[in-house]
Design an enzyme around this catalytic site. Structure first.
Site, PDB file in Angstrom:
ATOM      1  N   CYS A   7       0.298  36.812  30.193  1.00  0.00           N
ATOM      2  CA  CYS A   7       0.601  37.657  29.045  1.00  0.00           C
ATOM      3  C   CYS A   7       1.940  38.316  29.323  1.00  0.00           C
ATOM      4  O   CYS A   7       2.738  37.810  30.109  1.00  0.00           O
ATOM      5  CB  CYS A   7      -0.509  38.676  28.795  1.00  0.00           C
TER       6      CYS A   7
ATOM      7  N   HIS B 113       2.137  47.789  24.126  1.00  0.00           N
ATOM      8  CA  HIS B 113       1.099  46.770  24.334  1.00  0.00           C
ATOM      9  C   HIS B 113      -0.117  47.159  23.492  1.00  0.00           C
ATOM     10  O   HIS B 113      -0.914  48.008  23.880  1.00  0.00           O
ATOM     11  CB  HIS B 113       0.741  46.702  25.819  1.00  0.00           C
TER      12      HIS B 113
END
Length: 629
Positions: free
Chosen positions: A27, A551
């Site tokens: 990620c 995020h």
């Protein structure tokens, strides 16, 4: 980089070796391993390593937190793992949901397959250009020097499927030599007798080859290796280990090669034939429209091998009529491409792009467009569209004036003699062709000067190095920069987040926000440094060099883009308050994930301190973080 290679080797060693890895994805901050036995991993040793922020075990994954350089480390780790299967979790193979996704996926694959061979491809294009120059200056085509230079450049283009077989095998996780064996069958010299193969059949199925065979083609070998990777895995599972070494390649090559010849060949040949018939009919109906469409689509047609449907008609027209209107407008595409590349050279901030684009522009000027197409324009997408559009606009003009070519021969700058009439000499056709090539170049150059130039190799530490250096004085001056809140909602201290990497401030200081509205806005004026493929995270670099990571949610990478929509692209300049992405709060929660969002300054170490607001609730753009410089 060397340090990432060494770090990658040490990571693999300390997670129990490549044999302990089932799959790997990444990620925006961490490598996400699925291990056979997490007990084999030396977790404490990994946490102490330079380049590793921390290690997190969550959701069946062994997560090695790297930070901003995770993509660089991932690129070095993957080849060392030699994974053959079970990489379905990889973000590279996220589910394709729309036609746009299919197009983006295809462009992404092409870019990755051509990147390893770009330098050699550009060099081969330059050799082809030199060979063409030698002919233009009177060197005989039987000269030993010409033949050697020509062969040195032409060889790679003719045998391009062999090179792509290797890079495609790496991408699709197939044994490289098996893929190359399939490619060798496609460029087998006996294909020079196409009629012989077209008169044969296999178990009653007629064998049909494209008129241009498979030399210089791109898509057939990519499709073949993509399919072959699954076929190889299948046979590897069912064939006993004692005979696997030779029986897996035997059945894989036989199956994939026959399937390619019986399916890809007929599909390519039929598509090219039908497209050729349609375009020829369009030319007869309206030469202006046909000129625009042909010129705009020519590079795309070449990529898919569909141009072969027109080639026989071109040569037939020359031999029977003495001229051809089909090829007459097509050569302007190389000038459009050259114009676009020149504008990119002038405007891009990436040195690597300049290094590739400059020789590609020279090659393009002489008609060798592959380095520019596959090395720069296709990966950037928008400039490729501009090149096609510019070629199409020039083609409209050529079609309107009904220009004719008298020879199907030279490319690029060497195509001009083809428009000199054998009876009248330099006339309308030559003049109009000179005009449309100039227009194609100008259209490509001017339009590209007014569009955003995408980043190809963007790494905030490299591309924005000058920005960081320029701001060192400000960083040490004691000044402060305020970052607005990218979200509306409840403020949460980082230490209270459920994710250890963020809670420990290992990724940088900041705050968390529990959002009440599903959108993220820019906290300051800056540049979008990174948008993760699943759109769940975005990183910005402000005008003063502060690197901010937003995020959305925790572990939401597992949603593979579901519930997230990006409103910006990497490299975009944004103002404070501009919408960066949107997300469905209820959808994310219903799928079992939290929407608590960490907002951190990832280059915290460069500042005196990073302080979060004391407010319990914040609105969009309200002061959220203060960076003390």
């Amino acid at each position: 980089m060397a340090k990432y290679k060494q770090l990658s080797k040490e990571i693999i060693e300390k997670i129990g070796g490549k044999e302990n890895v089932v799959s790997l994805s990444h990620c925006v901050t961490r490598l996400r391993f699925v291990l056979k036995d997490e007990g084999e991993a030396q977790t404490e040793e990994l946490k102490k390593m330079d380049g590793i922020v921390t290690v997190v075990k969550s959701g069946g994954q062994y997560q090695v937190v790297i930070g901003n350089h995770v993509a660089d480390v991932f690129a070095e780790v993957m080849p060392l793992l030699e994974l053959q299967a079970n990489d379905e979790d990889s973000q590279e193979k996220a589910q394709i949901k729309s036609v746009k996704d299919v197009f983006n996926k295809l462009i992404d694959v092409l870019s990755k397959l051509f990147q390893p061979i770009l330098g050699v491809l550009v060099a081969a294009g330059m050799l082809k250009g030199i060979a063409a120059l030698m002919l233009a200056f009177g060197v005989s085509d039987t000269s030993g020097l010409y033949l050697l230079v020509h062969a040195a450049g032409e060889g790679m283009f003719k045998l391009l499927p062999m090179f792509l077989a290797w890079t495609a095998a790496s991408y699709f996780k197939m044994t490289p030599f098996i893929a190359m064996a399939i490619a060798a069958g496609l460029v087998f010299p006996s294909f020079g007798s196409v009629e012989q193969f077209n008169s044969a059949n296999f178990l009653g199925i007629k064998i049909v080859l494209p008129k241009g065979e498979y030399l210089s083609t791109v898509m057939p070998i990519i499709f073949s290796v993509s399919l072959g990777s699954y076929v190889e895995r299948f046979f590897r599972k069912i064939i006993p280990a004692v005979v696997r070494t030779f029986l897996v390649p035997f059945f894989t090559i036989l199956t994939v090669y026959i399937g390619t010849i019986l399916v890809v060949g007929p599909v390519t040949a039929t598509a090219a034939e039908k497209l050729g018939e349609a375009l020829i009919a369009l030319i007869n109906l309206n030469s202006t429209v046909a000129g625009g469409i042909l010129s705009a689509l020519w590079m795309v047609m070449v990529m898919f091998g569909l141009h072969w449907g027109l080639v026989p008609a071109m040569f037939n027209n020359i031999s029977t009529l003495g001229y051809d209107k089909i090829s007459a407008v097509l050569m302007c595409h190389s000038f459009a491409l050259t114009g676009v590349l020149l504008a990119i050279i002038l405007r891009t901030k990436e040195k690597k792009v300049k290094e590739i684009a400059a020789p590609s522009a020279i090659s393009g000027l002489f008609g060798v467009t592959e380095p520019g197409i596959y090395g720069v324009l296709v990966p950037m997408k928008t400039p490729f569209i501009v090149a096609c559009l510019s070629s199409g606009l020039a083609g409209l003009v050529g079609g309107y004036f009904n220009i004719q070519a008298y020879v199907v021969g030279g490319l690029g700058a060497f195509s001009y003699p083809s428009y000199v009439s054998p009876t009248e000499g330099i006339g309308k056709d030559f003049i109009m062709y000179t005009l449309i090539t100039a227009l194609a170049f100008l259209f490509g150059f001017v339009i590209t000067m007014f569009i955003k130039i995408p980043y190809l190799y963007e790494n905030p530490d490299e591309v924005n190095k000058e920005t960081v250096e320029d701001n060192k004085e400000k960083i040490n001056s004691g000044k402060k920069e305020k970052l607005g809140s990218p979200l509306k909602g409840k403020v949460i201290e980082l230490k209270n987040l459920e994710d250890p990497a963020f809670a420990s401030e290992a990724l940088g200081k900041g705050v968390g926000v529990e959002p009440t509205e599903g959108k993220v806005v820019a906290p300051a004026i800056g540049t979008v440094a990174t948008i993760f493929p699943t759109n769940h995270a975005v990183a910005l670099i402000t005008e003063d060099g502060v690197e901010v990571l937003i995020h959305v949610g925790l572990d939401t990478v597992q949603l593979e883009g579901k519930h997230f929509v990006s409103k910006v692209r990497e490299g975009d300049k944004v103002n404070k308050g501009d919408i960066l992405l949107e997300f469905d709060i209820e959808g994310i929660k219903n799928d079992g994930y939290t929407v608590t969002t960490p907002i951190v300054v990832t280059n915290t170490d460069e500042y005196v301190d990073v302080l979060g607001t004391s407010k319990e609730m914040v609105k969009f753009e309200e002061d959220l973080i203060v960076v003390v410089k």
